[in-house]
Design a protein around this motif. Structure first.
Motif, PDB file in Angstrom:
ATOM      1  N   ALA A   1       0.972  -1.179  -0.100  1.00 15.91           N
ATOM      2  CA  ALA A   1       0.135   0.042   0.065  1.00 15.91           C
ATOM      3  C   ALA A   1       0.683   1.132   0.076  1.00 15.91           C
ATOM      4  CB  ALA A   1      -1.029   0.053   1.187  1.00 15.91           C
ATOM      5  N   VAL A   2       1.970   1.397   0.994  1.00 14.09           N
ATOM      6  CA  VAL A   2       3.001   2.275   0.813  1.00 14.09           C
ATOM      7  C   VAL A   2       3.524   2.774  -0.460  1.00 14.09           C
ATOM      8  CG1 VAL A   2       5.136   3.090   1.686  1.00 14.09           C
ATOM      9  CG2 VAL A   2       3.693   2.115   3.292  1.00 14.09           C
ATOM     10  N   GLU A   3       3.889   1.489  -1.364  1.00 19.51           N
ATOM     11  CA  GLU A   3       4.410   1.924  -2.624  1.00 19.51           C
ATOM     12  C   GLU A   3       3.377   2.249  -3.666  1.00 19.51           C
ATOM     13  OE1 GLU A   3       7.555   1.621  -5.575  1.00 19.51           O
ATOM     14  OE2 GLU A   3       7.480   1.726  -3.509  1.00 19.51           O
ATOM     15  N   ALA A   4       2.263   1.684  -3.511  1.00 16.76           N
ATOM     16  CA  ALA A   4       1.018   1.984  -4.462  1.00 16.76           C
ATOM     17  C   ALA A   4       0.838   3.503  -4.329  1.00 16.76           C
ATOM     18  CB  ALA A   4      -0.105   1.516  -4.022  1.00 16.76           C
ATOM     19  N   ARG A   5       0.879   4.193  -2.911  1.00 14.01           N
ATOM     20  CA  ARG A   5       0.474   5.558  -3.001  1.00 14.01           C
ATOM     21  C   ARG A   5       1.930   6.396  -3.252  1.00 14.01           C
ATOM     22  NH1 ARG A   5      -2.719   7.292  -4.071  1.00 14.01           N
ATOM     23  NH2 ARG A   5      -2.649   9.301  -2.752  1.00 14.01           N
ATOM     24  N   ARG A   6       2.933   5.784  -3.132  1.00 13.78           N
ATOM     25  CA  ARG A   6       4.244   6.497  -3.652  1.00 13.78           C
ATOM     26  C   ARG A   6       4.097   6.805  -5.086  1.00 13.78           C
ATOM     27  NH1 ARG A   6       9.466   6.122  -5.445  1.00 13.78           N
ATOM     28  NH2 ARG A   6       9.230   3.991  -5.892  1.00 13.78           N
ATOM     29  N   ARG A   7       3.560   5.839  -5.646  1.00 16.53           N
ATOM     30  CA  ARG A   7       3.802   5.795  -7.149  1.00 16.53           C
ATOM     31  C   ARG A   7       2.299   6.491  -7.883  1.00 16.53           C
ATOM     32  NH1 ARG A   7       7.046   2.443 -10.340  1.00 16.53           N
ATOM     33  NH2 ARG A   7       8.746   1.505  -8.822  1.00 16.53           N
ATOM     34  N   GLY A   8       1.586   6.984  -7.026  1.00 14.02           N
ATOM     35  CA  GLY A   8       0.424   7.747  -7.261  1.00 14.02           C
ATOM     36  C   GLY A   8      -0.845   6.838  -7.626  1.00 14.02           C
ATOM     37  N   LEU A   9      -0.720   5.720  -7.402  1.00 13.20           N
ATOM     38  CA  LEU A   9      -2.056   4.701  -7.519  1.00 13.20           C
ATOM     39  C   LEU A   9      -2.941   4.989  -6.484  1.00 13.20           C
ATOM     40  CD1 LEU A   9      -0.136   1.341  -8.348  1.00 13.20           C
ATOM     41  CD2 LEU A   9      -0.568   2.975  -9.935  1.00 13.20           C
ATOM     42  N   TRP A  10      -4.085   4.828  -7.022  1.00 12.71           N
ATOM     43  CA  TRP A  10      -5.364   4.784  -6.111  1.00 12.71           C
ATOM     44  C   TRP A  10      -5.111   3.445  -5.327  1.00 12.71           C
ATOM     45  CZ3 TRP A  10      -8.391   9.038  -5.876  1.00 12.71           C
ATOM     46  CH2 TRP A  10      -8.258  10.012  -7.053  1.00 12.71           C
ATOM     47  N   THR A  11      -5.600   3.460  -4.037  1.00 10.54           N
ATOM     48  CA  THR A  11      -5.446   2.168  -3.065  1.00 10.54           C
ATOM     49  C   THR A  11      -6.788   1.804  -2.843  1.00 10.54           C
ATOM     50  OG1 THR A  11      -4.843   3.609  -1.252  1.00 10.54           O
ATOM     51  CG2 THR A  11      -3.253   2.385  -2.334  1.00 10.54           C
ATOM     52  N   LEU A  12      -7.558   0.807  -3.359  1.00  8.54           N
ATOM     53  CA  LEU A  12      -8.923   0.416  -2.862  1.00  8.54           C
ATOM     54  C   LEU A  12      -9.006  -0.782  -2.092  1.00  8.54           C
ATOM     55  CD1 LEU A  12     -11.616  -0.038  -5.772  1.00  8.54           C
ATOM     56  CD2 LEU A  12     -11.161  -2.187  -4.183  1.00  8.54           C
ATOM     57  N   MET A  13      -9.779  -0.763  -0.821  1.00  7.63           N
ATOM     58  CA  MET A  13     -10.038  -1.714  -0.123  1.00  7.63           C
ATOM     59  C   MET A  13     -11.692  -1.776   0.103  1.00  7.63           C
ATOM     60  SD  MET A  13      -6.771  -1.307   2.455  1.00  7.63           S
ATOM     61  CE  MET A  13      -7.057  -3.040   2.979  1.00  7.63           C
ATOM     62  N   GLY A  14     -11.893  -3.024   0.875  1.00  9.19           N
ATOM     63  CA  GLY A  14     -13.540  -3.220   0.867  1.00  9.19           C
ATOM     64  C   GLY A  14     -13.998  -2.535   1.993  1.00  9.19           C
ATOM     65  N   ALA A  15     -15.324  -1.836   1.947  1.00  8.50           N
ATOM     66  CA  ALA A  15     -16.302  -1.292   2.916  1.00  8.50           C
ATOM     67  C   ALA A  15     -16.339  -2.447   4.094  1.00  8.50           C
ATOM     68  CB  ALA A  15     -17.082  -0.731   2.461  1.00  8.50           C
ATOM     69  N   PRO A  16     -16.511  -3.562   3.983  1.00  6.13           N
ATOM     70  CA  PRO A  16     -16.643  -4.690   4.775  1.00  6.13           C
ATOM     71  C   PRO A  16     -15.424  -4.673   5.788  1.00  6.13           C
ATOM     72  CG  PRO A  16     -17.485  -5.547   2.858  1.00  6.13           C
ATOM     73  CD  PRO A  16     -16.889  -4.078   2.475  1.00  6.13           C
ATOM     74  N   ASN A  17     -14.267  -4.625   5.282  1.00  5.30           N
ATOM     75  CA  ASN A  17     -13.033  -4.495   5.741  1.00  5.30           C
ATOM     76  C   ASN A  17     -12.968  -3.265   6.694  1.00  5.30           C
ATOM     77  OD1 ASN A  17     -10.353  -4.256   6.670  1.00  5.30           O
ATOM     78  ND2 ASN A  17      -9.409  -5.258   4.805  1.00  5.30           N
ATOM     79  N   ALA A  18     -13.596  -2.352   6.458  1.00  6.09           N
ATOM     80  CA  ALA A  18     -13.515  -1.226   7.150  1.00  6.09           C
ATOM     81  C   ALA A  18     -14.330  -1.422   8.440  1.00  6.09           C
ATOM     82  CB  ALA A  18     -13.759   0.216   6.504  1.00  6.09           C
ATOM     83  N   LEU A  19     -15.763  -1.883   7.931  1.00  2.00           N
ATOM     84  CA  LEU A  19     -16.659  -2.127   8.892  1.00  2.00           C
ATOM     85  C   LEU A  19     -16.288  -2.990  10.139  1.00  2.00           C
ATOM     86  CD1 LEU A  19     -19.476  -1.723  10.234  1.00  2.00           C
ATOM     87  CD2 LEU A  19     -20.045  -3.341   8.454  1.00  2.00           C
ATOM     88  N   ARG A  20     -15.679  -4.188   9.688  1.00  2.00           N
ATOM     89  CA  ARG A  20     -15.130  -4.986  10.842  1.00  2.00           C
ATOM     90  C   ARG A  20     -13.878  -4.902  11.397  1.00  2.00           C
ATOM     91  NH1 ARG A  20     -13.656  -9.556   8.546  1.00  2.00           N
ATOM     92  NH2 ARG A  20     -14.314 -10.913  10.269  1.00  2.00           N
ATOM     93  N   GLY A  21     -13.224  -3.844  10.767  1.00  2.00           N
ATOM     94  CA  GLY A  21     -11.758  -3.626  11.398  1.00  2.00           C
ATOM     95  C   GLY A  21     -10.507  -4.640  10.886  1.00  2.00           C
ATOM     96  N   GLN A  22     -10.809  -5.463  10.192  1.00  2.00           N
ATOM     97  CA  GLN A  22     -10.181  -6.489   9.764  1.00  2.00           C
ATOM     98  C   GLN A  22     -10.415  -7.209   8.422  1.00  2.00           C
ATOM     99  OE1 GLN A  22      -9.926  -9.665  12.631  1.00  2.00           O
ATOM    100  NE2 GLN A  22     -12.227  -9.614  12.777  1.00  2.00           N
ATOM    101  N   SER A  23      -9.429  -7.806   7.823  1.00  2.00           N
ATOM    102  CA  SER A  23      -9.575  -8.534   6.490  1.00  2.00           C
ATOM    103  C   SER A  23      -9.957 -10.033   6.956  1.00  2.00           C
ATOM    104  CB  SER A  23      -8.280  -8.492   5.572  1.00  2.00           C
ATOM    105  OG  SER A  23      -8.380  -9.617   4.764  1.00  2.00           O
ATOM    106  N   MET A  24     -11.131 -10.369   6.073  1.00  4.46           N
ATOM    107  CA  MET A  24     -11.367 -11.757   6.533  1.00  4.46           C
ATOM    108  C   MET A  24     -10.536 -12.602   6.047  1.00  4.46           C
ATOM    109  SD  MET A  24     -13.977 -12.495   3.058  1.00  4.46           S
ATOM    110  CE  MET A  24     -14.350 -14.153   3.563  1.00  4.46           C
ATOM    111  N   SER A  25      -9.542 -12.389   5.162  1.00  6.29           N
ATOM    112  CA  SER A  25      -8.277 -13.356   4.784  1.00  6.29           C
ATOM    113  C   SER A  25      -7.065 -13.183   5.793  1.00  6.29           C
ATOM    114  CB  SER A  25      -7.921 -12.991   3.426  1.00  6.29           C
ATOM    115  OG  SER A  25      -8.972 -13.259   2.567  1.00  6.29           O
TER     116      SER A  25
END
Length: 387
Positions: free
Chosen positions: A258-282
């Motif tokens: 994620a750090v490298e993605a932002r450094r290179r100007g990429l959009w970083t996308l993650m799931g709203a369920p991950n944000a709600l639960r506070g953790q990745s299901m994986s």
């Protein structure tokens, strides 16, 4: 039509008791105070832009709610349409997988995948919200490439993501854990699962994979589609994808990715369920940890669109509310090349969501292109509008 006495979530600020005027499906005027004779009085409720869901895995579950229990595709699309409108989604990219070897292979066959994409394109003008197609290309599935190329040339695809679910990297970097998961899902022995995993790892050595990947990328860029990489697990993987032409890092697995993605100007996308639960299901990177580090820029419906609103409120604990809302709206739209929606601003599409905060944050109404597409009946004036 005036919508008055709403708490407006604008691009840079939140305005209490504001009003907006909708004309010809777009936002024509914004005022920082209520107006008289409005069609709808919001009672101070939040008014947000409609959510732009770049990655949604739900259509398969509507068409095949259980293995071997297939429903008519048109029926499934219409049912999903209603659920998305009720979840505040006004633009939805259905993430359609070209991955016949997955545990969902019964619905991800080339025949079924093609029929779903054809159905979305055929029905889109009769649905409540704006539906688009996000093609997930599993790079080891060379047999799917010709079908995807035809769909790209026909203009039936709106976004492409490059996925590599080869065990031992990405989402499945723990091979033993993946073997156990396969055995459980498919109800087979660990030995059989291990043989399947070994075959998938061997598939990755096919030299044709890289050549076909470059062809798919070139065709996507020819049609000016946004390109995403899926489950980046390292800075090196992000750099490789960036050099191919990717502009979105979907579900980065690790913080360094994620750090490298932002450094290179990429959009970083993650799931709203991950944000709600506070953790990745994986067990991968937490969306909240990414938000705390200032690395998260887009959230997606993933497998549960109703998670958008509570996910936004979770993220707002670490950033300003307009910035949290933008992850599901303006940022998502811009990352997909859509400039006509995603914020409450004059000239933008009147894609809007009425939210009432509480112990459980509730969506009370949704507008798509100025058209009322959902209400839970809470706003009495809305009932009058459709009477």
């Amino acid at each position: 039509m005036w919508l008055s006495n709403f708490t407006l979530v604008l691009r840079e600020e939140v305005v209490s008791r504001g009003a907006i005027r909708i004309e010809d499906g777009a936002i024509a005027e914004i005022r920082p105070e209520p107006v008289g004779n409005a069609a709808i009085d919001g009672g101070g409720r939040l008014l947000m832009p409609g959510f732009v869901a770049l990655h949604g895995d739900m259509v398969e579950r509507e068409i095949a709610p259980r293995p071997n229990a297939m429903m008519p595709i048109d029926f499934g699309i219409h049912e999903l349409d209603k659920k998305l409108a009720a979840a505040g989604v006004t633009t939805a990219f259905a993430a359609i997988s070209f991955a016949t070897e997955s545990v969902y292979g019964y619905v991800r066959s080339l025949e079924t995948t093609g029929a779903i994409i054809e159905g979305i394109n055929r029905l889109k003008h009769d649905l409540l919200i704006d539906h688009r197609v996000h093609a997930r290309y599993e790079i080891t599935n060379l047999g799917a490439a010709p079908a995807l190329e035809k769909l790209l040339e026909a203009g039936h695809i709106d976004m492409v993501s490059l996925t590599d679910h080869t065990p031992g990297q990405g989402q499945y970097n723990n091979i033993q854990s993946y073997i156990l998961s396969i055995a459980e899902r498919r109800a087979i022995s660990e030995e059989m699962a291990a043989e399947m995993v070994a075959k998938r790892i061997a598939m990755r050595n096919n030299p044709e994979i890289e050549a076909k990947l470059k062809e798919i990328v070139a065709l996507s860029l020819k049609w000016k589609l946004s390109l995403a990489s899926h489950d980046d697990d390292s800075a090196e993987k992000v750099a490789e994808m960036h050099d191919l032409g990717v502009t979105i890092s979907e579900f980065p697995v690790t913080l360094p990715a994620a750090v490298e993605a932002r450094r290179r100007g990429l959009w970083t996308l993650m799931g709203a369920p991950n944000a709600l639960r506070g953790q990745s299901m994986s067990g991968n990177l937490s969306a909240l940890d990414a938000a705390k580090a200032g690395l998260l820029t887009v959230i997606a419906a993933d497998y549960h669109p109703a998670a958008f609103v509570p996910g936004i409120f979770k993220i707002a604990d670490y950033t300003a509310m307009p910035a949290a809302v933008a992850m599901a709206t303006r940022n998502a739209a811009r990352s997909a090349g859509l400039t006509d929606r995603g914020e409450i601003a004059v000239g933008q599409r009147a894609d809007l969501v009425v939210v009432e905060p509480g112990d459980v944050h509730r969506i009370r109404a949704t507008f798509c292109g100025g058209r009322f597409v959902y209400s839970d009946g809470t706003l009495h004036q809305l009932r009058a509008l459709v009477a």
